[in-house]
Design an enzyme around this catalytic site. Structure first.
Site, PDB file in Angstrom:
ATOM      1  N   GLY A  18       0.807  -1.215   0.000  1.00 45.20           N
ATOM      2  CA  GLY A  18       0.000   0.000   0.000  1.00 45.20           C
ATOM      3  C   GLY A  18       0.836   1.258   0.000  1.00 45.20           C
ATOM      4  O   GLY A  18       0.313   2.358   0.138  1.00 45.20           O
ATOM      5  N   HIS A  54      -1.115   1.165 -12.886  1.00 47.86           N
ATOM      6  CA  HIS A  54      -0.700   2.270 -12.006  1.00 47.86           C
ATOM      7  C   HIS A  54      -1.231   3.598 -12.544  1.00 47.86           C
ATOM      8  O   HIS A  54      -1.749   4.419 -11.780  1.00 47.86           O
ATOM      9  CB  HIS A  54       0.828   2.324 -11.889  1.00 47.86           C
ATOM     10  CG  HIS A  54       1.370   1.549 -10.743  1.00 47.86           C
ATOM     11  ND1 HIS A  54       1.453   2.071  -9.474  1.00 47.86           N
ATOM     12  CD2 HIS A  54       1.885   0.305 -10.670  1.00 47.86           C
ATOM     13  CE1 HIS A  54       1.975   1.173  -8.669  1.00 47.86           C
ATOM     14  NE2 HIS A  54       2.253   0.088  -9.368  1.00 47.86           N
TER      15      HIS A  54
END
Length: 174
Positions: A18, A54
């Site tokens: 994360g 991403h």
């Protein structure tokens, strides 16, 4: 080296911890123009898919700069007082340096100098790879050792350091 960029942050964590999402939130919270320096290279289809994911996850509002090797120069070119710059990630940059057989110490020194001189907010993401077993081959051990030294040097220079695990940030410095 004296830090003149009080907004620099290092975010460390393992794979899928994360850390990138947390770093993106740190940048977004500044309200500044958001710039993303991507150090990864798309060597294969899987990496191309990761890069695309991403970008999609970040969404609009980011200006992306791809820089696999000349990170110090790119930071110098991109960092401004009215910008927040996210560098993701230092360990991919290190991989590129090693594959290109660059002078690691010289590259690290250049990066540290760029950090110290950069205005605005800088957020660096990197994989903490030194928590596992000792790698069985020399290149992997060298990588782990270089990454550990890089993290120590950057952490000593910046005012804030976080470690992220299971999506939870732990503030280590600042």
């Amino acid at each position: 080296m004296t830090l003149t960029s009080p907004g620099a942050v290092l975010v460390l964590g393992g794979a899928r911890s994360g850390k990138s999402a947390f770093a993106e939130r740190l940048v977004a919270e500044t309200g500044l123009s958001r710039h993303y320096i991507a150090t990864g290279r798309a060597w294969d289809d899987e990496m191309r898919e990761r890069i695309a994911r991403h970008r999609e996850d970040r969404g609009d509002g980011w200006q992306t700069h791809e820089e696999p090797l000349a990170l110090a120069t790119r930071i110098t070119d991109v960092a401004r007082a009215d910008r927040a710059v996210l560098v993701d990630c230092l360990t991919l940059w290190l991989t590129n340096l090693m594959l290109e057989e660059r002078d690691i110490a010289q590259e690290f020194a250049g990066l540290l100098s760029a950090i110290a001189q950069a205005p605005g907010r800088l957020v660096f993401v990197s994989n903490e790879v030194g928590l596992g077993i000792v790698p069985e081959n020399r290149m992997a051990r060298d990588f782990r050792d270089h990454a550990g030294r890089l993290h120590q040097q950057v952490a000593a220079l910046v005012p804030e350091v976080y470690f992220v695990a299971a999506g939870l940030p732990l503030k280590m410095k600042g």
